[in-house]
Design a protein around this motif. Sequence first.
Motif, PDB file in Angstrom:
ATOM      1  N   ALA A  55      -3.121 -62.057  59.235  1.00  0.00           N
ATOM      2  CA  ALA A  55      -4.300 -61.944  60.086  1.00  0.00           C
ATOM      3  C   ALA A  55      -5.564 -62.196  59.269  1.00  0.00           C
ATOM      4  O   ALA A  55      -6.441 -62.907  59.704  1.00  0.00           O
ATOM      5  N   ARG A  56      -5.626 -61.597  58.106  1.00  0.00           N
ATOM      6  CA  ARG A  56      -6.838 -61.755  57.296  1.00  0.00           C
ATOM      7  C   ARG A  56      -7.029 -63.194  56.831  1.00  0.00           C
ATOM      8  O   ARG A  56      -8.150 -63.678  56.751  1.00  0.00           O
ATOM      9  N   ALA A  57      -5.939 -63.887  56.525  1.00  0.00           N
ATOM     10  CA  ALA A  57      -6.050 -65.280  56.089  1.00  0.00           C
ATOM     11  C   ALA A  57      -6.602 -66.158  57.204  1.00  0.00           C
ATOM     12  O   ALA A  57      -7.448 -67.012  56.968  1.00  0.00           O
ATOM     13  N   ARG A  58      -6.145 -65.949  58.423  1.00  0.00           N
ATOM     14  CA  ARG A  58      -6.657 -66.731  59.559  1.00  0.00           C
ATOM     15  C   ARG A  58      -8.115 -66.394  59.834  1.00  0.00           C
ATOM     16  O   ARG A  58      -8.908 -67.265  60.145  1.00  0.00           O
ATOM     17  N   ALA A  59      -8.460 -65.125  59.765  1.00  0.00           N
ATOM     18  CA  ALA A  59      -9.813 -64.692  60.097  1.00  0.00           C
ATOM     19  C   ALA A  59     -10.822 -65.048  59.013  1.00  0.00           C
ATOM     20  O   ALA A  59     -12.019 -65.131  59.285  1.00  0.00           O
ATOM     21  N   ALA A  60     -10.363 -65.278  57.798  1.00  0.00           N
ATOM     22  CA  ALA A  60     -11.272 -65.539  56.685  1.00  0.00           C
ATOM     23  C   ALA A  60     -12.133 -66.781  56.892  1.00  0.00           C
ATOM     24  O   ALA A  60     -13.248 -66.859  56.402  1.00  0.00           O
ATOM     25  N   HIS A  61     -11.625 -67.749  57.627  1.00  0.00           N
ATOM     26  CA  HIS A  61     -12.343 -69.014  57.814  1.00  0.00           C
ATOM     27  C   HIS A  61     -12.928 -69.139  59.218  1.00  0.00           C
ATOM     28  O   HIS A  61     -13.298 -70.234  59.629  1.00  0.00           O
ATOM     29  N   ALA A  62     -13.012 -68.045  59.911  1.00  0.00           N
ATOM     30  CA  ALA A  62     -13.491 -68.070  61.302  1.00  0.00           C
ATOM     31  C   ALA A  62     -14.986 -68.346  61.367  1.00  0.00           C
ATOM     32  O   ALA A  62     -15.766 -67.826  60.584  1.00  0.00           O
ATOM     33  N   VAL A  63     -15.339 -69.179  62.313  1.00  0.00           N
ATOM     34  CA  VAL A  63     -16.741 -69.497  62.567  1.00  0.00           C
ATOM     35  C   VAL A  63     -16.943 -69.476  64.080  1.00  0.00           C
ATOM     36  O   VAL A  63     -16.172 -70.067  64.830  1.00  0.00           O
ATOM     37  N   GLY A  64     -17.970 -68.781  64.517  1.00  0.00           N
ATOM     38  CA  GLY A  64     -18.280 -68.755  65.943  1.00  0.00           C
ATOM     39  C   GLY A  64     -17.379 -67.844  66.743  1.00  0.00           C
ATOM     40  O   GLY A  64     -16.734 -66.957  66.208  1.00  0.00           O
ATOM     41  N   ARG A  65     -17.340 -68.072  68.029  1.00  0.00           N
ATOM     42  CA  ARG A  65     -16.541 -67.298  68.975  1.00  0.00           C
ATOM     43  C   ARG A  65     -16.953 -65.827  69.038  1.00  0.00           C
ATOM     44  O   ARG A  65     -16.167 -64.969  69.406  1.00  0.00           O
ATOM     45  N   GLU A  66     -18.198 -65.552  68.697  1.00  0.00           N
ATOM     46  CA  GLU A  66     -18.666 -64.164  68.720  1.00  0.00           C
ATOM     47  C   GLU A  66     -18.651 -63.586  70.131  1.00  0.00           C
ATOM     48  O   GLU A  66     -18.295 -62.426  70.327  1.00  0.00           O
ATOM     49  N   GLN A  67     -19.034 -64.390  71.119  1.00  0.00           N
ATOM     50  CA  GLN A  67     -19.048 -63.906  72.495  1.00  0.00           C
ATOM     51  C   GLN A  67     -17.636 -63.567  72.967  1.00  0.00           C
ATOM     52  O   GLN A  67     -17.407 -62.530  73.590  1.00  0.00           O
ATOM     53  N   GLN A  68     -16.667 -64.413  72.645  1.00  0.00           N
ATOM     54  CA  GLN A  68     -15.293 -64.156  73.049  1.00  0.00           C
ATOM     55  C   GLN A  68     -14.729 -62.928  72.342  1.00  0.00           C
ATOM     56  O   GLN A  68     -14.027 -62.120  72.952  1.00  0.00           O
ATOM     57  N   LEU A  69     -15.048 -62.774  71.061  1.00  0.00           N
ATOM     58  CA  LEU A  69     -14.598 -61.598  70.324  1.00  0.00           C
ATOM     59  C   LEU A  69     -15.204 -60.333  70.930  1.00  0.00           C
ATOM     60  O   LEU A  69     -14.505 -59.332  71.123  1.00  0.00           O
ATOM     61  N   ARG A  70     -16.473 -60.385  71.252  1.00  0.00           N
ATOM     62  CA  ARG A  70     -17.148 -59.232  71.863  1.00  0.00           C
ATOM     63  C   ARG A  70     -16.498 -58.871  73.199  1.00  0.00           C
ATOM     64  O   ARG A  70     -16.284 -57.702  73.511  1.00  0.00           O
ATOM     65  N   ARG A  71     -16.127 -59.881  73.977  1.00  0.00           N
ATOM     66  CA  ARG A  71     -15.476 -59.631  75.268  1.00  0.00           C
ATOM     67  C   ARG A  71     -14.105 -58.987  75.082  1.00  0.00           C
ATOM     68  O   ARG A  71     -13.723 -58.084  75.826  1.00  0.00           O
ATOM     69  N   LEU A  72     -13.346 -59.437  74.083  1.00  0.00           N
ATOM     70  CA  LEU A  72     -12.053 -58.812  73.799  1.00  0.00           C
ATOM     71  C   LEU A  72     -12.223 -57.364  73.363  1.00  0.00           C
ATOM     72  O   LEU A  72     -11.465 -56.475  73.795  1.00  0.00           O
ATOM     73  N   LEU A  73     -13.194 -57.115  72.516  1.00  0.00           N
ATOM     74  CA  LEU A  73     -13.434 -55.743  72.051  1.00  0.00           C
ATOM     75  C   LEU A  73     -13.881 -54.844  73.206  1.00  0.00           C
ATOM     76  O   LEU A  73     -13.425 -53.700  73.314  1.00  0.00           O
ATOM     77  N   ASP A  74     -14.728 -55.357  74.074  1.00  0.00           N
ATOM     78  CA  ASP A  74     -15.149 -54.589  75.250  1.00  0.00           C
ATOM     79  C   ASP A  74     -13.959 -54.282  76.146  1.00  0.00           C
ATOM     80  O   ASP A  74     -13.824 -53.176  76.665  1.00  0.00           O
ATOM     81  N   TYR A  75     -13.094 -55.253  76.333  1.00  0.00           N
ATOM     82  CA  TYR A  75     -11.894 -55.073  77.137  1.00  0.00           C
ATOM     83  C   TYR A  75     -11.029 -53.947  76.562  1.00  0.00           C
ATOM     84  O   TYR A  75     -10.563 -53.067  77.281  1.00  0.00           O
ATOM     85  N   ALA A  76     -10.822 -53.987  75.261  1.00  0.00           N
ATOM     86  CA  ALA A  76      -9.961 -52.997  74.611  1.00  0.00           C
ATOM     87  C   ALA A  76     -10.566 -51.594  74.646  1.00  0.00           C
ATOM     88  O   ALA A  76      -9.834 -50.608  74.645  1.00  0.00           O
ATOM     89  N   ARG A  77     -11.866 -51.494  74.689  1.00  0.00           N
ATOM     90  CA  ARG A  77     -12.532 -50.184  74.703  1.00  0.00           C
ATOM     91  C   ARG A  77     -12.594 -49.572  76.092  1.00  0.00           C
ATOM     92  O   ARG A  77     -12.884 -48.388  76.232  1.00  0.00           O
ATOM     93  N   SER A  78     -12.347 -50.361  77.116  1.00  0.00           N
ATOM     94  CA  SER A  78     -12.466 -49.892  78.487  1.00  0.00           C
ATOM     95  C   SER A  78     -11.128 -49.358  78.996  1.00  0.00           C
ATOM     96  O   SER A  78     -10.192 -50.127  79.191  1.00  0.00           O
ATOM     97  N   PRO A  79     -11.015 -48.041  79.224  1.00  0.00           N
ATOM     98  CA  PRO A  79      -9.747 -47.486  79.708  1.00  0.00           C
ATOM     99  C   PRO A  79      -9.294 -48.119  81.025  1.00  0.00           C
ATOM    100  O   PRO A  79      -8.106 -48.289  81.262  1.00  0.00           O
ATOM    101  N   ALA A  80     -10.215 -48.492  81.872  1.00  0.00           N
ATOM    102  CA  ALA A  80      -9.852 -49.093  83.162  1.00  0.00           C
ATOM    103  C   ALA A  80      -9.224 -50.469  82.970  1.00  0.00           C
ATOM    104  O   ALA A  80      -8.379 -50.886  83.749  1.00  0.00           O
ATOM    105  N   GLN A  81      -9.617 -51.200  81.953  1.00  0.00           N
ATOM    106  CA  GLN A  81      -9.114 -52.556  81.737  1.00  0.00           C
ATOM    107  C   GLN A  81      -7.807 -52.598  80.963  1.00  0.00           C
ATOM    108  O   GLN A  81      -6.987 -53.475  81.186  1.00  0.00           O
TER     109      GLN A  81
END
Length: 69
Positions: free
Chosen positions: A1-27
Amino acid sequence: ARARAAHAVGREQQLRRLLDYARSPAQTARPLLLAGADGLGKTCLLARFAIARTPAQASDYLLPHQQHL
């Protein structure tokens, strides 16, 4: 996981949406499908998500990708 993520650029909005999804008990009771064409960065995005959620156990959330021919 860390090797793939080390070169990540962008996709901040999508990452934020995934994190919001995971934090929401209803979702989290609902399944989430991440789909897209080859090479768009789905695996990298999920690697970043796993690291952001639980840095010590990020690899526990990721399964190796197996390409089916």
